[in-house]
Design an enzyme around this catalytic site. Structure first.
Site, PDB file in Angstrom:
ATOM      1  N   ASP A  37       0.840  -1.188   0.000  1.00  0.00           N
ATOM      2  CA  ASP A  37       0.000   0.000   0.000  1.00  0.00           C
ATOM      3  C   ASP A  37       0.876   1.239   0.000  1.00  0.00           C
ATOM      4  O   ASP A  37       1.987   1.232   0.532  1.00  0.00           O
ATOM      5  CB  ASP A  37      -0.923   0.016   1.221  1.00  0.00           C
ATOM      6  CG  ASP A  37      -2.195   0.823   0.974  1.00  0.00           C
ATOM      7  OD1 ASP A  37      -3.275   0.215   0.882  1.00  0.00           O
ATOM      8  OD2 ASP A  37      -2.095   2.055   0.858  1.00  0.00           O
ATOM      9  N   ASP A  57       4.865   2.463  -3.735  1.00  0.00           N
ATOM     10  CA  ASP A  57       4.126   3.131  -4.807  1.00  0.00           C
ATOM     11  C   ASP A  57       4.196   2.218  -6.016  1.00  0.00           C
ATOM     12  O   ASP A  57       5.242   2.096  -6.665  1.00  0.00           O
ATOM     13  CB  ASP A  57       4.772   4.487  -5.106  1.00  0.00           C
ATOM     14  CG  ASP A  57       4.079   5.248  -6.230  1.00  0.00           C
ATOM     15  OD1 ASP A  57       3.191   4.675  -6.894  1.00  0.00           O
ATOM     16  OD2 ASP A  57       4.443   6.412  -6.457  1.00  0.00           O
ATOM     17  N   SER A 135     -14.738  -3.460 -11.811  1.00  0.00           N
ATOM     18  CA  SER A 135     -15.891  -2.810 -11.192  1.00  0.00           C
ATOM     19  C   SER A 135     -17.050  -2.892 -12.170  1.00  0.00           C
ATOM     20  O   SER A 135     -16.856  -3.181 -13.356  1.00  0.00           O
ATOM     21  CB  SER A 135     -15.548  -1.334 -10.920  1.00  0.00           C
ATOM     22  OG  SER A 135     -16.690  -0.580 -10.615  1.00  0.00           O
ATOM     23  N   SER A 137     -18.136  -0.363 -13.116  1.00  0.00           N
ATOM     24  CA  SER A 137     -17.714   0.775 -13.955  1.00  0.00           C
ATOM     25  C   SER A 137     -16.840   0.328 -15.118  1.00  0.00           C
ATOM     26  O   SER A 137     -16.545   1.136 -16.007  1.00  0.00           O
ATOM     27  CB  SER A 137     -16.958   1.802 -13.111  1.00  0.00           C
ATOM     28  OG  SER A 137     -17.796   2.343 -12.108  1.00  0.00           O
ATOM     29  N   TYR A 148     -11.699   7.123 -14.622  1.00  0.00           N
ATOM     30  CA  TYR A 148     -11.819   5.923 -13.779  1.00  0.00           C
ATOM     31  C   TYR A 148     -12.299   4.731 -14.599  1.00  0.00           C
ATOM     32  O   TYR A 148     -11.667   3.682 -14.634  1.00  0.00           O
ATOM     33  CB  TYR A 148     -12.779   6.205 -12.625  1.00  0.00           C
ATOM     34  CG  TYR A 148     -13.009   5.034 -11.708  1.00  0.00           C
ATOM     35  CD1 TYR A 148     -12.035   4.635 -10.790  1.00  0.00           C
ATOM     36  CD2 TYR A 148     -14.209   4.322 -11.738  1.00  0.00           C
ATOM     37  CE1 TYR A 148     -12.248   3.567  -9.936  1.00  0.00           C
ATOM     38  CE2 TYR A 148     -14.438   3.252 -10.886  1.00  0.00           C
ATOM     39  CZ  TYR A 148     -13.458   2.876  -9.983  1.00  0.00           C
ATOM     40  OH  TYR A 148     -13.673   1.805  -9.139  1.00  0.00           O
ATOM     41  N   LYS A 152     -10.905   0.765 -15.622  1.00  0.00           N
ATOM     42  CA  LYS A 152     -11.598  -0.450 -15.204  1.00  0.00           C
ATOM     43  C   LYS A 152     -11.966  -1.326 -16.402  1.00  0.00           C
ATOM     44  O   LYS A 152     -11.977  -2.556 -16.309  1.00  0.00           O
ATOM     45  CB  LYS A 152     -12.842  -0.085 -14.366  1.00  0.00           C
ATOM     46  CG  LYS A 152     -12.488   0.495 -13.009  1.00  0.00           C
ATOM     47  CD  LYS A 152     -11.604  -0.469 -12.219  1.00  0.00           C
ATOM     48  CE  LYS A 152     -11.185   0.075 -10.885  1.00  0.00           C
ATOM     49  NZ  LYS A 152     -10.361  -0.886 -10.113  1.00  0.00           N
ATOM     50  N   THR A 183     -18.184   1.471   2.162  1.00  0.00           N
ATOM     51  CA  THR A 183     -16.825   1.530   2.695  1.00  0.00           C
ATOM     52  C   THR A 183     -16.578   2.889   3.344  1.00  0.00           C
ATOM     53  O   THR A 183     -17.384   3.811   3.215  1.00  0.00           O
ATOM     54  CB  THR A 183     -15.781   1.334   1.582  1.00  0.00           C
ATOM     55  OG1 THR A 183     -15.916   2.425   0.641  1.00  0.00           O
ATOM     56  CG2 THR A 183     -15.977   0.007   0.855  1.00  0.00           C
TER      57      THR A 183
END
Length: 248
Positions: A37, A57, A135, A137, A148, A152, A183
């Site tokens: 992370d 990263d 997603s 999306s 975004y 995806k 979330t």
């Protein structure tokens, strides 16, 4: 025939709600878990499971290479890779060069770098499972979401290409595609925009046939399935965990 005990699992975005819920589920299944992370580890989360945490990263390939090497050195070669890391950049036609660089750098290139440096470890193990988070999306258009949604859609394309490339090594590659999940990111975005959380939750819930948002644990359960031997004949597929969102 789950076959997950003692498997080494790398989870990107491991401190996020979906990444950590998945990490917790796989730890409970007996896996050895490494969390990647960008954020510093949360001591409360770190105390919940015994995991290797690496701050990295993923948009920087050399950093990824070093992180993957550390996993192999400390836990052994990886059997499972779960790519949940994401840069949330929501822009339309007005998106700047920096917007695209951030979105593509993490969501596409970063996912690719981690996969690139994990696959040799899976080959040593005689196979493995890669789960890429897309997603709903990644199937539809949404207003002002181009930066975004494009990534995806791309994740689904990468998955199908890698399923071809890696089948000979007995490495399965699939996408997991959540709908709206309740979330902390959802709650925080409501607060940032001065929106009523309950009203927004109701609005998002009505988008799904099950009339609610999903929970991180439900996404984690699906990821555990795809990682396990129970999904041994599944590759190049999209698993929707969307409460019927796309069926509407």
């Amino acid at each position: 025939m789950r076959g997950l005990k003692d498997k080494v699992v790398i989870i990107t975005g491991g401190i996020g709600d979906l990444g950590f819920a998945t990490a917790k589920r796989l730890f409970e299944e007996g896996c050895k878990v490494a969390l990647f992370d960008l954020k510093e580890t949360d001591s409360g989360l770190a105390a919940t499971i015994d995991a290797l945490y690496i701050q990295v990263d993923i948009s920087k390939e050399e950093n990824v290479k070093a992180a993957c090497a550390r996993v192999e050195q400390e836990l052994g070669p990886a059997h499972v890779l779960i790519n949940t890391a994401v840069a949330f950049v929501f822009k339309g036609i007005e998106a700047s060069e920096d917007d695209w660089r951030k979105s593509n750098g993490v969501n596409i290139a970063g996912t690719s770098f981690v996969t690139k440096h994990t696959v040799p470890q899976m080959i040593k193990n005689g196979g493995g499972s890669i789960i890429n988070f897309s997603s709903v999306s990644g199937f539809i258009g949404q207003r002002n979401f181009a930066t975004y949604n494009a990534t995806k859609f791309a994740i689904r394309g990468l998955t199908k290409c890698w399923a071809f490339d890696l089948a000979e090594h007995k490495i399965r590659v699939n996408t997991l595609c959540p709908g709206y999940i309740y979330t902390s990111a959802f709650v925080n975005s409501c607060k940032a925009l001065n929106l009523d959380i309950e009203e927004e939750n109701k609005r998002a819930s009505e988008m799904h046939l099950l009339n609610r948002q999903g929970h991180p644990d439900e996404v984690a359960a699906a990821a555990a399935f795809l990682a396990s031997d129970d999904a041994s004949f599944i590759t190049g597929s999209d698993l929707l965990v969307d409460g019927g969102y796309l069926a509407k």
